[in-house]
Design an enzyme around this catalytic site. Structure first.
Site, PDB file in Angstrom:
ATOM      1  N   HIS A   1     -10.945  10.656   6.227  1.00 19.66           N
ATOM      2  CA  HIS A   1     -10.844   9.208   6.419  1.00 19.66           C
ATOM      3  C   HIS A   1     -10.451   8.836   7.840  1.00 19.66           C
ATOM      4  O   HIS A   1     -11.004   7.905   8.413  1.00 19.66           O
ATOM      5  CB  HIS A   1      -9.814   8.678   5.426  1.00 19.66           C
TER       6      HIS A   1
ATOM      7  N   GLU B   1       0.866  -1.188   0.000  1.00 19.66           N
ATOM      8  CA  GLU B   1       0.000   0.000   0.000  1.00 19.66           C
ATOM      9  C   GLU B   1       0.892   1.223   0.000  1.00 19.66           C
ATOM     10  O   GLU B   1       2.121   1.111   0.107  1.00 19.66           O
ATOM     11  CB  GLU B   1      -0.962  -0.022   1.202  1.00 19.66           C
TER      12      GLU B   1
ATOM     13  N   ARG C   1      -0.436   9.171   1.391  1.00 21.14           N
ATOM     14  CA  ARG C   1      -1.821   9.556   1.134  1.00 21.14           C
ATOM     15  C   ARG C   1      -2.031  11.059   1.002  1.00 21.14           C
ATOM     16  O   ARG C   1      -2.781  11.516   0.146  1.00 21.14           O
ATOM     17  CB  ARG C   1      -2.688   9.076   2.288  1.00 21.14           C
TER      18      ARG C   1
ATOM     19  N   HIS D   1      -8.513  10.339   2.561  1.00 22.12           N
ATOM     20  CA  HIS D   1      -8.211   9.210   1.669  1.00 22.12           C
ATOM     21  C   HIS D   1      -8.393   9.697   0.231  1.00 22.12           C
ATOM     22  O   HIS D   1      -9.400  10.330  -0.084  1.00 22.12           O
ATOM     23  CB  HIS D   1      -9.160   8.044   1.959  1.00 22.12           C
TER      24      HIS D   1
ATOM     25  N   ARG E   1      -1.035   9.249   8.828  1.00 31.70           N
ATOM     26  CA  ARG E   1      -0.909   7.833   9.173  1.00 31.70           C
ATOM     27  C   ARG E   1      -0.447   7.002   7.978  1.00 31.70           C
ATOM     28  O   ARG E   1      -0.966   7.164   6.865  1.00 31.70           O
ATOM     29  CB  ARG E   1      -2.267   7.319   9.648  1.00 31.70           C
TER      30      ARG E   1
HETATM   31  C1  SIN Z   1      -7.858   1.427   2.374  1.00 28.63           C
HETATM   32  O1  SIN Z   1      -8.312   0.297   2.193  1.00 28.63           O
HETATM   33  O2  SIN Z   1      -7.419   2.124   1.473  1.00 28.63           O
HETATM   34  C2  SIN Z   1      -7.878   1.986   3.767  1.00 28.63           C
HETATM   35  C3  SIN Z   1      -6.824   1.374   4.576  1.00 28.63           C
HETATM   36  C4  SIN Z   1      -6.396   2.305   5.662  1.00 28.63           C
HETATM   37  O3  SIN Z   1      -6.987   3.365   5.831  1.00 28.63           O
HETATM   38  O4  SIN Z   1      -5.399   2.009   6.322  1.00 28.63           O
END
Ligand code: SIN
Length: 465
Positions: free
Chosen positions: A334, A113, A274, A228, A369
């Site tokens: 988010h 991620e 992010r 997000h 975060r």
């Molecule tokens: C996501 O699935 O993009 C959210 C995961 C997160 O906020 O850590």
């Protein structure tokens, strides 16, 4: 209704449920949730839980990525603890039966991620939080000595002589109650609903933060709200999170001309932090005057649909094919990086009051975060808080406060308090209806002093009504 317990846990997300699992057998426990068992940010978490368990990973790498994402404002000791303790608690979840995706060799599959330098995120398809919560409910929910009250909204933390003694609550049928205990854990989640555009479910109204603030608990870092980048924004369709795991599997952000623009803004491209991705999207929208999209059309369609069945289904109900269509996306509030200040055992500045999960601020997240660190933090600190609640009290030592502008703290706390009060008093929607729009426009992704002042005026007026 007057209840007595040894321990009270407020909230049914990962932090509250993990604490419950550790408290079972150590006394009588009352668990309050404001809606049903599935209603928490955890229950809706598509993306996963990060832990340094892969062969090419280490807690030190996880630490470095977390500190970099946090923009120099993480508490290093807190991050250090999280990344070293995390793997053990995640392995425990595996043992307890959470159906994480597996590699062909049977090991938990690790995904990438944003801002993670290696694959380290465990998923259970695209419903990771729901599966974790289900497993934890099975473990603690029905155990001896546990009483669960759903549809019970905690409204006030009772503080007597400077110590927390319990909570007051109101039930869905209007009955009110008071519960006494020697330790209370706030695990009430975040405040995304304070913003007009949010990924959060209806329960994320910040009332735990508001309650703690009103009873005098120290709060910090409230200005650090994470937005997000990719929320489905199809006309007429409900807003829905398009997990960052999609970009981890190769999805790309494109503009209306099909240009994959992220590498123009950051060398890490679609997997930049992010805040960087969300800001780049807004700049690209402003530059082109048109929407931006998430595209998976270059990936294997069968694999995409198998890996993300829930997201594919929601897209289909909006008339879009996840694997083929350009999906209109925009950022939304988010995650609350700040919250009720705690040490690494969840102790707040009020003896007897503990906090864990999104409502709390251990300092792990800094200004931004790292993806999938929040379920991990809820898990680790939830478990540690339970141990501290059951142990004899010790003096609380919180990290030194980094001073945020008082105005910013007041804005966020007052906004949350407004929502909590609204729910408690059952006021008409129009009393606070202008708050989420004002928060989004003036205290959202792009902020300036004038916008913050305007927002503060709206929030202040709403909370005085
Ligand atoms: C996501 O699935 O993009 C959210 C995961 C997160 O906020 O850590």
């Amino acid at each position: 209704m007057e209840l007595q317990a040894d321990f009270i846990v407020v909230g049914g997300g990962i932090a509250g449920l993990r604490a419950l699992a550790s408290l079972v057998g150590r006394g009588d426990i009352l668990l309050l949730t404001k809606a049903g068992p599935a209603e928490s940010n955890t229950g809706y978490a598509q993306g996963g839980i990060a832990a340094a368990i892969g062969p090419d990973d280490s807690p030190e790498l996880h630490l470095a990525d977390t500190l970099a994402a946090g923009a120099g404002l993480c508490d290093r000791a807190a991050v250090d603890l999280l990344v070293h303790e995390g793997p053990r608690y995640v392995r425990e979840l595996v043992e307890w039966g959470v159906p994480f995706d597996r590699d062909p060799d049977g090991e938990p599959a690790l995904a990438r991620e944003g801002a993670h330098s290696v694959r380290r995120v465990l998923h259970a398809r695209d419903v990771t939080g729901r599966e974790i919560a289900r497993t934890l409910w099975q473990r603690g929910g029905g155990a001896a000595g546990v009483r669960v009250l759903h549809d019970a909204l905690a409204t006030t933390i009772d503080v007597v002589g400077g110590e927390c003694r319990g909570v007051r609550f109101v039930c869905g049928d209007g009955r009110t109650g008071v519960a006494h205990a020697r330790a209370v854990l706030l695990a009430t989640g975040g405040a995304g609903r304070v913003f007009r555009e949010t990924t959060n479910p209806a329960v994320a109204t910040g009332d735990g933060l508001a309650m703690a603030y009103r009873c005098g608990a120290r709060v910090s870092d409230l200005e650090f709200v994470q937005f997000h980048p990719t929320v489905l924004s199809a006309p007429g369709a409900a807003r829905f999170l398009l997990s960052e795991a999609l970009r981890g599997e190769g999805a790309r952000l494109v503009n209306a001309d099909g240009d994959a623009f992220m590498t123009r803004y950051d060398p890490a491209g679609d997997l930049a932090q992010r805040d960087v991705v969300a800001t780049a999207m807004v700049r690209e929208q402003m530059r082109t005057g048109r929407a931006v999209y998430l595209s998976l059309a270059h990936l294997d369609a069968g694999r995409v649909r198998a890996r993300f069945p829930t997201i594919a289904q929601v897209c289909a109900s909006a008339g879009l094919d996840l694997a083929k269509d350009a999906l209109p996306v925009s950022p939304a509030a988010h995650y609350m990086c700040g919250g009720v200040d705690t040490d690494l055992e969840g102790r707040t500045s009020i003896p007897g009051l503990f906090a864990a999960g999104e409502v709390a601020c251990t300092g792990v997240h800094g200004a931004n975060r790292l993806a999938s660190n929040s379920l991990l933090e809820g898990l680790v600190v939830g478990a540690r808080a339970a141990d501290a609640m059951a142990a004899p009290p010790v003096p609380v030592r919180l990290r030194p406060l980094r001073v945020a502008p008082a105005e910013a703290q007041d804005t966020a706390a007052a906004a949350s308090a407004t929502h909590a009060d609204d729910m408690v008093r059952g006021l008409a929607d129009d009393v606070v209806a202008d708050v989420p729009a004002a928060m989004w426009e003036g205290a959202g992704l792009v902020r300036d002093a004038e916008g913050l002042r305007r927002t503060l005026a709206v929030v202040g007026a709403a909370s005085r009504r």
